[in-house]
Scaffold this active site. Structure first.
Site, PDB file in Angstrom:
ATOM      1  CD  GLU A  12       8.837  12.250 -15.576  1.00 54.39           C
ATOM      2  OE1 GLU A  12       8.379  12.725 -14.747  1.00 54.39           O
ATOM      3  OE2 GLU A  12       9.834  12.908 -16.258  1.00 54.39           O
ATOM      4  CE1 TYR A  48      -4.499  -8.711 -46.736  1.00 56.20           C
ATOM      5  CE2 TYR A  48      -6.095  -7.838 -48.335  1.00 56.20           C
ATOM      6  CZ  TYR A  48      -4.953  -7.648 -47.378  1.00 56.20           C
ATOM      7  OH  TYR A  48      -4.359  -6.393 -47.281  1.00 56.20           O
ATOM      8  CG  HIS A 101      -1.672  -1.233   1.424  1.00 53.60           C
ATOM      9  ND1 HIS A 101      -2.901  -1.417   0.881  1.00 53.60           N
ATOM     10  CD2 HIS A 101      -1.342  -2.233   2.249  1.00 53.60           C
ATOM     11  CE1 HIS A 101      -3.212  -2.826   1.259  1.00 53.60           C
ATOM     12  NE2 HIS A 101      -2.381  -3.233   1.899  1.00 53.60           N
ATOM     13  CE  LYS A 104      11.846  19.479 -11.074  1.00 50.71           C
ATOM     14  NZ  LYS A 104      10.746  19.557 -11.964  1.00 50.71           N
ATOM     15  CE  LYS A 129       1.177  -4.168 -43.931  1.00 49.92           C
ATOM     16  NZ  LYS A 129       0.494  -5.309 -43.608  1.00 49.92           N
ATOM     17  CB  SER A 131      13.295  22.502 -15.498  1.00 50.04           C
ATOM     18  OG  SER A 131      12.219  23.735 -15.749  1.00 50.04           O
ATOM     19  CG  ASN A 145      12.884  17.072 -14.636  1.00 47.57           C
ATOM     20  OD1 ASN A 145      12.573  17.144 -13.402  1.00 47.57           O
ATOM     21  ND2 ASN A 145      12.428  18.031 -15.450  1.00 47.57           N
ATOM     22  CD  GLN A 182      -2.435  -1.180 -46.447  1.00 47.55           C
ATOM     23  OE1 GLN A 182      -2.230  -1.837 -47.666  1.00 47.55           O
ATOM     24  NE2 GLN A 182      -2.583  -0.039 -46.502  1.00 47.55           N
TER      25      GLN A 182
HETATM   26  N1  ARG Z   1      -0.395  -3.874 -48.452  1.00 49.35           N
HETATM   27  C1  ARG Z   1      -1.243  -4.908 -48.128  1.00 49.35           C
HETATM   28  C2  ARG Z   1      -1.419  -5.370 -46.866  1.00 49.35           C
HETATM   29  O1  ARG Z   1      -0.430  -4.940 -46.040  1.00 49.35           O
HETATM   30  C3  ARG Z   1      -0.874  -6.240 -49.057  1.00 49.35           C
HETATM   31  C4  ARG Z   1      -1.976  -6.967 -49.419  1.00 49.35           C
HETATM   32  C5  ARG Z   1      -2.653  -6.406 -50.435  1.00 49.35           C
HETATM   33  N2  ARG Z   1      -3.730  -7.306 -50.783  1.00 49.35           N
HETATM   34  C6  ARG Z   1      -4.792  -7.103 -51.749  1.00 49.35           C
HETATM   35  N3  ARG Z   1      -5.619  -7.753 -52.164  1.00 49.35           N
HETATM   36  N4  ARG Z   1      -4.906  -5.597 -51.858  1.00 49.35           N
HETATM   37  O2  ARG Z   1      -2.184  -6.019 -46.256  1.00 49.35           O
END
Ligand code: ARG
Length: 465
Positions: free
Chosen positions: A297, A324, A163, A290, A332, A284, A292, A329
């Site tokens: 952080e 798909y 605590h 200061k 990523k 600062s 920091n 996309q």
């Molecule tokens: N840039 C696309 C992705 O990251 C690649 C695959 C695209 N496929 C499609 N049928 N448009 O998913």
């Protein structure tokens, strides 16, 4: 006709009569972030070309030409001599188009028996395999820094908290080794997941597989995968491996964030347990005095974005029909962001930990709280056969007596202690020092020096292997 020519400039442009709207073009382009996949895209294409040569979908000469072209493209990209074109959408089409430009029509044979759908799944798996190694290594380094600090200050005593109230004395090394345990679990989570990343999807093609006589096992072997996907629909639409990684990363960040919070507290004047190195702090712009703790952080702050990356991708996935969909996309940026965040944080945290200067006197003074060994006194009563609840109540009354008389538990002389706490044996005061308290906690995983020493040595051994 001019319009038709424009849309025909896309690798998929054949059936279109109109050029792509420029708003759509910039909306859907991903090359500004997925260019990061280029080494994997090229490695995947080289393995694919070799396989096409092996099964005679390409002549040996064609395969060689394609491979050479791809290698040259890789060199150009590395040397920053490659021009990425957002009109070509993504890393895959940019590289393929550059190949055709370089070696002519034979380059158009590379995309035989594959689709960008399985290609991108392959690329992100290869990317993640590499990233896991880097992150695993980063955690290992951080654990080593913790262990080394623990070994250096093996007998430093600090207050342990519950605590955020002083609870019982513990060794600083014991506190540091708690984080070692968390990080060890983080490493093992990454190891678990690396088994499921290690599956090769190329050959799933667009979604249904292919009728062309490909050899997926050959490609898997070329690229260092142990297995190939068992279902092509799953092959192009599975993103579990990324989500698992993001979940493991979120957990890791949670641990790093908790540790950061400890460091931030320890570095305050109120705690004063640690001095942070100048070169790892900032000042600062208005308050000249200061210094920091920006690293911990920012680590605490960046935990939010990694959690966000996990929630983001889980949400992207939840309503997707097989197989798909372009939504995928969106996998990523959270992946790259998390990998890059951790790749920065882990070495920095390791550096910070190895340069922490602990202020042992302040830690000890804080541990020397007037009542911090009250549990030890109760444990002594238990050793005399007194039920723990009774011992607890008895010591509780004693603490109240001391509070009312403005004194510490150890200010009482022994006869007074024995009078107020019938049952305790002579020599009790020796049991109530910080050292004795810590030394007594010999249970497995306890803070006794011998236990902590064993834990440090075990960790060192694990990390050395
Ligand atoms: N840039 C696309 C992705 O990251 C690649 C695959 C695209 N496929 C499609 N049928 N448009 O998913």
């Amino acid at each position: 006709m001019a319009e038709k020519k424009k849309s025909g400039a896309k690798p998929w442009g054949g059936r279109f009569t109109q050029a792509t709207d420029d708003l759509l073009e910039s909306f859907s382009a991903s090359v500004h972030f997925d260019y990061r996949l280029y080494p994997y895209d090229i490695a995947g294409s080289i393995a694919h070309a070799k396989m096409l040569g092996k099964v005679s979908l390409l002549s040996q000469g064609e395969a060689k030409l394609i491979i050479k072209g791809l290698q040259e493209i890789e060199t150009e990209i590395k040397a920053d001599r490659f021009e990425w074109d957002p009109k070509l959408e993504d890393v895959h089409m940019n590289i393929e188009r550059a190949l055709v430009k370089k070696i002519g029509k034979v380059g158009e044979k590379l995309h035989t028996a594959r689709s960008r759908n399985d290609q991108v799944a392959l690329d992100t798996r290869l990317y993640l395999k590499d990233a896991l190694k880097i992150i695993h290594g980063g955690i290992k380094e951080l654990r080593l820094s913790l262990v080394r600090q623990g070994l250096a200050g093996q007998d430093l005593i600090m207050p342990g908290y519950t605590h955020l109230q002083r609870a019982q004395p513990v060794l600083l090394a014991h506190h540091l080794m708690a984080y070692n345990e968390m990080l060890k679990r983080d490493m093992s989570r990454l190891e678990d997941l690396s088994v499921r990343v290690d599956v090769m999807p190329l050959g799933s093609a667009a979604l249904a597989g292919t009728g062309l006589p490909i050899d997926m096992k050959f490609v898997a072997k070329e690229l260092g995968f142990s297995r190939v996907v068992a279902n092509s629909l799953d092959g192009v639409s599975d993103r579990d491996y990324i989500i698992e990684f993001l979940a493991g990363a979120a957990m890791l960040m949670m641990h790093l964030s908790r540790f950061s919070e400890d460091i931030i507290l320890w570095a305050t004047s109120e705690f004063g347990f640690v001095d942070l190195p100048d070169e790892l702090c900032t000042g600062s712009s208005i308050m000249p005095q200061k210094k920091n703790p920006d690293i911990p952080e920012l680590v605490r702050g960046k935990t939010g974005r990694v959690y966000g990356n996990l929630m983001g991708l889980l949400t992207v996935m939840k309503g997707l029909p097989l197989s798909y969909n372009r939504d995928l996309q969106e996998d990523k940026e959270p992946l790259f962001d998390t990998v890059e965040t951790l790749s920065q944080i882990l070495p920095l945290m390791s550096r910070l930990v190895s340069r922490l200067a602990f202020k042992s006197e302040n830690m000890r003074a804080a541990a020397d709280d007037p009542y911090i060994t009250a549990t030890d006194l109760a444990d002594q009563l238990v050793k005399q056969g007194i039920p723990f609840r009774q011992a607890h109540a008895q010591v509780g009354q004693l603490v109240r007596h001391c509070l009312e008389n403005n004194m510490a538990l150890t200010d009482l002389d022994e006869s007074e202690l024995i009078r107020l706490c019938p049952g305790v044996k002579p020599g009790i005061k020796k049991e109530l020092t910080l050292e004795a308290s810590v030394k007594a906690r010999v249970s497995t995983g306890g803070t006794a020096p011998q236990q902590v020493k064993a834990a440090l040595e075990k960790a060192l051994e694990e990390l050395d292997s």
